[in-house]
Design a protein around this motif. Structure first.
Motif, PDB file in Angstrom:
ATOM      1  N   ILE A 148      10.790 -12.707   6.300  1.00 52.71           N
ATOM      2  CA  ILE A 148       9.717 -12.051   5.554  1.00 52.71           C
ATOM      3  C   ILE A 148       9.122 -10.915   6.377  1.00 52.71           C
ATOM      4  O   ILE A 148       8.852  -9.820   5.876  1.00 52.71           O
ATOM      5  CB  ILE A 148       8.625 -13.071   5.176  1.00 52.71           C
ATOM      6  N   PHE A 149       8.928 -11.198   7.678  1.00 53.27           N
ATOM      7  CA  PHE A 149       8.256 -10.207   8.509  1.00 53.27           C
ATOM      8  C   PHE A 149       9.217  -9.184   9.095  1.00 53.27           C
ATOM      9  O   PHE A 149       8.808  -8.086   9.441  1.00 53.27           O
ATOM     10  CB  PHE A 149       7.457 -10.911   9.604  1.00 53.27           C
ATOM     11  N   GLY A 166      11.360  -7.871   7.372  1.00 53.26           N
ATOM     12  CA  GLY A 166      11.488  -6.862   6.336  1.00 53.26           C
ATOM     13  C   GLY A 166      12.825  -6.914   5.634  1.00 53.26           C
ATOM     14  O   GLY A 166      13.695  -7.705   5.970  1.00 53.26           O
ATOM     15  N   PRO A 167      12.961  -6.042   4.675  1.00 53.64           N
ATOM     16  CA  PRO A 167      14.144  -6.121   3.816  1.00 53.64           C
ATOM     17  C   PRO A 167      15.421  -5.655   4.488  1.00 53.64           C
ATOM     18  O   PRO A 167      16.499  -5.879   3.965  1.00 53.64           O
ATOM     19  CB  PRO A 167      13.798  -5.189   2.659  1.00 53.64           C
ATOM     20  N   THR A 189       6.502  -4.277  -5.412  1.00 55.63           N
ATOM     21  CA  THR A 189       6.686  -5.688  -5.061  1.00 55.63           C
ATOM     22  C   THR A 189       7.698  -5.886  -3.956  1.00 55.63           C
ATOM     23  O   THR A 189       7.871  -6.992  -3.461  1.00 55.63           O
ATOM     24  CB  THR A 189       7.131  -6.529  -6.273  1.00 55.63           C
ATOM     25  N   GLY A 190       8.399  -4.813  -3.569  1.00 57.20           N
ATOM     26  CA  GLY A 190       9.240  -4.917  -2.380  1.00 57.20           C
ATOM     27  C   GLY A 190      10.705  -4.635  -2.577  1.00 57.20           C
ATOM     28  O   GLY A 190      11.448  -4.593  -1.617  1.00 57.20           O
ATOM     29  N   TRP A 191      11.173  -4.464  -3.799  1.00 55.11           N
ATOM     30  CA  TRP A 191      12.592  -4.208  -3.971  1.00 55.11           C
ATOM     31  C   TRP A 191      12.850  -2.717  -4.134  1.00 55.11           C
ATOM     32  O   TRP A 191      11.991  -1.945  -4.511  1.00 55.11           O
ATOM     33  CB  TRP A 191      13.176  -5.003  -5.128  1.00 55.11           C
ATOM     34  N   GLY A 211      -6.079  -3.139  -9.322  1.00 53.18           N
ATOM     35  CA  GLY A 211      -6.191  -3.253  -7.869  1.00 53.18           C
ATOM     36  C   GLY A 211      -5.151  -2.508  -7.068  1.00 53.18           C
ATOM     37  O   GLY A 211      -5.171  -2.573  -5.841  1.00 53.18           O
ATOM     38  N   TYR A 212      -4.243  -1.800  -7.711  1.00 54.06           N
ATOM     39  CA  TYR A 212      -3.235  -1.060  -6.964  1.00 54.06           C
ATOM     40  C   TYR A 212      -3.737   0.353  -6.672  1.00 54.06           C
ATOM     41  O   TYR A 212      -4.647   0.857  -7.318  1.00 54.06           O
ATOM     42  CB  TYR A 212      -1.908  -1.039  -7.743  1.00 54.06           C
ATOM     43  N   ASN A 258      -0.897   0.665  -0.793  1.00 54.38           N
ATOM     44  CA  ASN A 258      -0.771  -0.699  -1.303  1.00 54.38           C
ATOM     45  C   ASN A 258      -0.539  -1.722  -0.204  1.00 54.38           C
ATOM     46  O   ASN A 258       0.112  -2.737  -0.425  1.00 54.38           O
ATOM     47  CB  ASN A 258       0.375  -0.771  -2.339  1.00 54.38           C
ATOM     48  N   GLY A 259      -1.072  -1.451   0.974  1.00 59.57           N
ATOM     49  CA  GLY A 259      -0.941  -2.421   2.045  1.00 59.57           C
ATOM     50  C   GLY A 259       0.300  -2.274   2.883  1.00 59.57           C
ATOM     51  O   GLY A 259       0.437  -2.935   3.911  1.00 59.57           O
ATOM     52  N   TYR A 260       1.208  -1.426   2.493  1.00 63.54           N
ATOM     53  CA  TYR A 260       2.413  -1.234   3.300  1.00 63.54           C
ATOM     54  C   TYR A 260       2.174  -0.139   4.319  1.00 63.54           C
ATOM     55  O   TYR A 260       1.400   0.772   4.116  1.00 63.54           O
ATOM     56  CB  TYR A 260       3.603  -0.823   2.418  1.00 63.54           C
ATOM     57  N   THR A 290      -3.840  -6.853  -0.736  1.00 62.13           N
ATOM     58  CA  THR A 290      -2.803  -5.984  -0.191  1.00 62.13           C
ATOM     59  C   THR A 290      -2.417  -6.344   1.240  1.00 62.13           C
ATOM     60  O   THR A 290      -1.333  -6.026   1.683  1.00 62.13           O
ATOM     61  CB  THR A 290      -3.258  -4.513  -0.206  1.00 62.13           C
ATOM     62  N   ARG A 339       0.895  -8.162   1.329  1.00 65.05           N
ATOM     63  CA  ARG A 339       2.125  -7.606   0.763  1.00 65.05           C
ATOM     64  C   ARG A 339       3.055  -7.246   1.905  1.00 65.05           C
ATOM     65  O   ARG A 339       2.745  -6.404   2.718  1.00 65.05           O
ATOM     66  CB  ARG A 339       1.831  -6.351  -0.055  1.00 65.05           C
ATOM     67  N   GLY A 364       9.430  -7.504   2.964  1.00 69.49           N
ATOM     68  CA  GLY A 364      10.529  -8.460   3.061  1.00 69.49           C
ATOM     69  C   GLY A 364      10.387  -9.683   2.179  1.00 69.49           C
ATOM     70  O   GLY A 364      11.339 -10.438   2.012  1.00 69.49           O
ATOM     71  N   ASN A 403      12.745 -10.017  -0.869  1.00 67.54           N
ATOM     72  CA  ASN A 403      14.139 -10.110  -0.448  1.00 67.54           C
ATOM     73  C   ASN A 403      14.465 -11.504   0.075  1.00 67.54           C
ATOM     74  O   ASN A 403      15.522 -12.055  -0.225  1.00 67.54           O
ATOM     75  CB  ASN A 403      14.409  -9.070   0.642  1.00 67.54           C
TER      76      ASN A 403
END
Lengths: 249, 247
Positions: A46-47, A49-50, A129-131, A235-236, A246-248, B147, B150, B153, B156
């Protein structure tokens, strides 16, 4: 006596004493270790990342023809909408309305839309959402083409994009709308935009998350006032820059 | 002479264990199905997304609640099952190391307990993957609202775990329904008991332990049996396991 189906015990009670049991070979809690290792690897992913997981899934899904890709979850595309059913495109009656603080508002029919000059580009699509989907081919109309047509007034600062999907609306500043890779897309991956992907027209702004890329466009309204869009109200971020909102990032 | 007597059976899984298993199977089916509805483009629009999402989350909550309730209500049994599953001995090590040899030349496997080493490993990994699903699923839900939670990853990992679980579940279903050497085990999860001769072949240490405990204390006929380790389940009162019938 008939061999009745034995039922195993389902009681609680004191466990037996251990004195009568023989020496056991050494045992190791490998199972517990495997369980914990799995959890740690998953949470680490998760941390991390993708990047790591895309090594696994993307080669598989990129190798498949796109028709199969639509059948595979996690392939890249997921179709989100906010109201069922998806809007339907009727070429005979569809109009793209461009209105508001402009000298010459128009309601373009489908023949007029297809006749407008366009450009092609290949972009990456990022969902908040991450994809992510790489290498999406778009063909469509640049902002300047429409602005030359309707001639926005000096007071116009924003463009509001209304979807055929009733409640869905979003907005870009004029500066954002005129970025070089922004377009009103007519074609996706070599063909007309499919119904699920927002037929007949969708906004494409690759540097922002997907929710700004309004599908099933029905009108553009030039306006002086900022107004939060569908997801911003929930909230976005208004300026949904990929990797910087958005927090990224 | 062919006997009209039915083959002897030996009890393997308590009601609590079976409930746990079938609860997991049912919930997993709903989670997978609603997950597909939310993430396969070809299926989008079949069911309104908010509906699929609600069922998905409800199934996850229901599964967690059920697991907790069963574990609390039958802590001793579940604790023993976990103990059976997490302990590996040298027979298990050889069982795993010799898988290719057994596939190629069918050499006999080292004796196993109530669960063989493959089952133990599969359970540990599936349990870990389910936990990762819960963590990533929670982050997907909570990240919509905050946020700070979020992470790029998250989705995925949630996807990748789904792929791994699908792969493992297909293998599991193959063993339970198709593979001639193992499908006798299905009865254990449905009825609670398995064919005794089959158990003797594939889980010899468990049968031996169960018989030994039964012989040592006839009032406590071993049922689910002690498997590889000390500590058998408490005695069942009334009714009988025909542990003495041999074929």
């Amino acid at each position: 006596m008939a061999d009745a189906e034995p039922t195993p015990p389902d009681t609680s009670g004191p466990p037996p004493g251990q004195g009568d049991l023989p020496e056991r070979p050494p045992e190791f809690r490998i199972g517990r270790a495997a369980f914990l290792a799995t959890v740690v690897a998953g949470v680490g992913g998760i941390f991390l990342g993708p990047r790591l997981s895309q090594w696994i899934t993307n080669p598989i899904t990129n190798a498949l023809p796109s028709s199969l890709g639509d059948l595979i979850p996690g392939n890249g595309w997921r179709i989100y909408n906010v109201q069922d059913p998806f809007p339907t495109f009727h070429p005979a009656t569809y109009r793209l309305v461009v209105q508001g603080l402009v000298e010459r508002p128009v309601a373009l029919d489908w023949a007029q839309i297809t006749a407008l000059p366009g450009e092609s580009q290949t972009s990456t699509f990022h969902c908040v959402t991450g994809w992510t989907v790489d290498g999406v081919r778009w063909e469509g109309i640049r902002a300047q083409t429409l602005m030359d047509l309707v001639r926005p007034l000096p007071s116009a600062k924003y463009v509001t994009f209304q979807s055929l999907e009733g409640p869905y609306v979003d907005q870009l500043s004029l500066t954002q709308f005129t970025l070089p890779d922004v377009m009103i897309a007519r074609q996706m991956d070599g063909g007309p935009i499919s119904r699920a992907h927002g037929a007949p027209l969708r906004l494409v702004i690759p540097d922002m998350y997907g929710y700004k890329n309004v599908k099933w466009l029905s009108s553009l309204t030039f306006t002086a006032d900022a107004a939060p869009g569908y997801w911003e109200v929930r909230g976005y971020d208004v300026d949904a820059w990929v990797g910087r909102s958005n927090g990224y990032g | 002479m062919a006997t009209a007597e039915p083959r002897a059976r030996i009890a393997r899984f308590t009601l609590a264990e079976r409930l746990m298993h079938w609860l997991l199977a049912a919930a997993f089916g709903v989670l997978l199905g609603t997950g597909f509805l939310m993430s396969v483009p070809a299926l989008e629009g079949l069911v309104p997304r908010p509906v699929a999402k609600e069922w998905h989350i409800d199934a996850a909550i229901g599964l967690a609640a059920g697991v907790i309730v069963i574990t609390l209500a039958r802590a001793r049994v579940i604790g023993r099952t976990i103990g059976d599953l997490e302990r590996f001995d040298s027979d298990d090590g050889r069982w795993l190391a010799e898988v290719p040899r057994r596939i190629m030349s069918g050499t006999p496997a080292p004796p196993q307990g109530r669960f063989n080493a493959g089952q133990k490993l599969n359970t540990a990994v599936v349990a870990g993957l389910m936990v990762v699903s819960y963590i990533s699923g929670f982050l997907l839900w909570y990240g919509e609202r905050n946020t700070a939670y979020r992470f790029a990853g998250t989705i995925n990992v949630h996807d990748d775990v789904m792929w791994l679980l699908i792969f493992l579940v297909i293998g599991h279903l193959y063993m339970a329904l198709v593979n001639p050497a193992t499908r006798a085990a299905l009865a254990g999860m449905v009825r609670g008991s398995v064919d005794r001769a089959w158990a003797q072949r594939h889980h010899a240490k468990w049968v031996a332990e169960a018989d030994r405990i039964a012989a040592a204390d006839p009032a406590r006929r071993s049922h689910t049996g002690a498997s590889d380790r000390a500590g058998s389940p408490p005695p069942r009162l009334g009714g009988d396991v025909p542990a003495q019938k041999e074929h």
